[in-house]
Design an enzyme around this catalytic site. Structure first.
Site, PDB file in Angstrom:
ATOM      1  N   LYS A  30      30.301   5.430 -10.526  1.00  0.00           N
ATOM      2  CA  LYS A  30      30.764   5.036  -9.196  1.00  0.00           C
ATOM      3  C   LYS A  30      31.188   6.283  -8.447  1.00  0.00           C
ATOM      4  O   LYS A  30      31.956   7.106  -8.953  1.00  0.00           O
ATOM      5  CB  LYS A  30      31.959   4.081  -9.304  1.00  0.00           C
ATOM      6  CG  LYS A  30      32.585   3.717  -7.967  1.00  0.00           C
ATOM      7  CD  LYS A  30      33.877   2.941  -8.151  1.00  0.00           C
ATOM      8  CE  LYS A  30      34.998   3.810  -8.681  1.00  0.00           C
ATOM      9  NZ  LYS A  30      35.459   4.844  -7.688  1.00  0.00           N
ATOM     10  N   PRO A  62      31.683  11.730 -18.162  1.00  0.00           N
ATOM     11  CA  PRO A  62      32.942  12.349 -18.596  1.00  0.00           C
ATOM     12  C   PRO A  62      34.125  11.442 -18.284  1.00  0.00           C
ATOM     13  O   PRO A  62      34.068  10.593 -17.396  1.00  0.00           O
ATOM     14  CB  PRO A  62      33.001  13.641 -17.770  1.00  0.00           C
ATOM     15  CG  PRO A  62      32.135  13.376 -16.583  1.00  0.00           C
ATOM     16  CD  PRO A  62      31.049  12.462 -17.045  1.00  0.00           C
ATOM     17  N   VAL A  63      35.194  11.623 -19.047  1.00  0.00           N
ATOM     18  CA  VAL A  63      36.404  10.807 -18.907  1.00  0.00           C
ATOM     19  C   VAL A  63      37.350  11.472 -17.902  1.00  0.00           C
ATOM     20  O   VAL A  63      37.401  12.699 -17.804  1.00  0.00           O
ATOM     21  CB  VAL A  63      37.087  10.634 -20.274  1.00  0.00           C
ATOM     22  CG1 VAL A  63      38.401   9.881 -20.153  1.00  0.00           C
ATOM     23  CG2 VAL A  63      36.148   9.911 -21.236  1.00  0.00           C
ATOM     24  N   ASP A 104      39.260  -0.648  -9.902  1.00  0.00           N
ATOM     25  CA  ASP A 104      37.857  -0.341  -9.632  1.00  0.00           C
ATOM     26  C   ASP A 104      36.886  -1.322 -10.281  1.00  0.00           C
ATOM     27  O   ASP A 104      35.692  -1.299  -9.982  1.00  0.00           O
ATOM     28  CB  ASP A 104      37.509   1.065 -10.138  1.00  0.00           C
ATOM     29  CG  ASP A 104      38.066   2.166  -9.250  1.00  0.00           C
ATOM     30  OD1 ASP A 104      38.489   1.859  -8.121  1.00  0.00           O
ATOM     31  OD2 ASP A 104      38.075   3.331  -9.689  1.00  0.00           O
TER      32      ASP A 104
END
Length: 295
Positions: free
Chosen positions: A13, A100-101, A142
């Protein structure tokens, strides 16, 4: 329950814009954000299991989730099972982690949303997207947007989702400098600027790429300046993107640290991605297509 394994894509996103209002009494900030979804992301696999809910994680960024006692994926599975009133439902879930976090790409929310969609099919539940979004709203701000995974406006604390009626494919590059950014401190720094109440904008409509890019260029991300003050690498990424030939817009996504650049076509985006990656080998650089409203 079906006997067939389900594969569900969890796209990244990206906030093309992000306007943020002052902190409310409920502890949330109201937002007004134009959101699109990339052809790059994580993947959820769900298949029948004899009993219980089981999760395993693989992929390039799996290690970053090892310390999480209860991943959002499992929380989504339990929430869906509770909403269905079917405590006996079971599944084996695999999360293939490519994003990725703590990168401002909604990875955890996308994973939760994909889990809701996948298990809804696996368990043959009669829930539509709106119901799944309502279930997802208890998991994170989200998640409702990620349930739809199409161009849309996010408002409220994220739970008010309005899919766009007309929005084209866009081509871009997503860059992450490899620095995780915690959302809370960025919002706290933004609060010190004494933000004004939000004035909701009109629903954006664009029939072709040039119109969409021009509209996006006129927007902003309110969290970008405080995020750069905390993590200067974000500014370095934006400078690199803005210096590329053909880059029409360069902006941070979400609360960072990922940034995006928009280009007129796929060849320009791929050429730009190759140039950024060659000059910054430690960065994660991904050319992407952001899907249109016709998905």
């Amino acid at each position: 329950m079906t006997g067939q394994a389900i594969r569900e894509f969890a796209p990244a996103k990206v906030n093309l814009s992000l306007n943020v209002g002052p902190l409310q009494a409920d502890g949330y900030h109201p937002v007004d954000s134009l959101v699109v979804f990339a052809d790059w992301g994580d993947v959820i696999f769900a298949e029948p299991a004899p009993e219980g809910l089981h999760l395993s994680v693989s992929g390039a960024h799996a290690a970053a989730l090892e310390s999480e006692a209860e991943n959002l994926v499992l929380k989504a599975a339990y929430a869906l099972r509770a909403a269905a009133g079917r405590p006996e439902l079971s599944a084996r879930i695999v999360l293939e982690k490519a994003l990725p976090v703590a990168a401002g790409l909604g990875g955890g929310s996308a994973d939760a949303a994909a889990t809701l969609r996948a298990l809804c099919h696996l368990w043959e539940l009669d829930f539509g997207a709106r119901q799944l979004a309502e279930i997802g709203s208890v998991l994170g701000s989200d998640v409702p947007a990620c349930v739809y995974s199409r161009p849309l406006l996010m408002r409220g604390r994220g739970e008010r989702v309005s899919p766009l009626l007309a929005w084209p494919d866009l081509h871009g590059v997503v860059v992450n400098p490899g620095v995780p950014v915690a959302t809370g401190p960025v919002f706290a720094a933004y609060d010190k600027t004494e933000p004004q109440a939000l004035v909701p904008g009109a629903m954006p409509i664009a029939g072709h790429g040039d119109a969409a890019v021009t509209l996006t260029a006129a927007l902003k991300n309110d969290l970008q300046t405080p995020a750069i003050a905390m993590v200067p690498e974000i500014g370095t990424v934006l400078d690199a993107l803005e210096g590329l030939p053909g880059c029409r817009v360069a902006r941070m996504s979400g609360s960072g640290a990922s940034c995006f650049g928009l280009f007129d076509d796929e060849p320009d985006a791929r050429t730009a991605a190759d140039e950024v990656a060659a000059q910054n080998p430690s960065w994660l650089v991904q050319p992407v297509k952001f899907a249109s409203a016709l998905v």
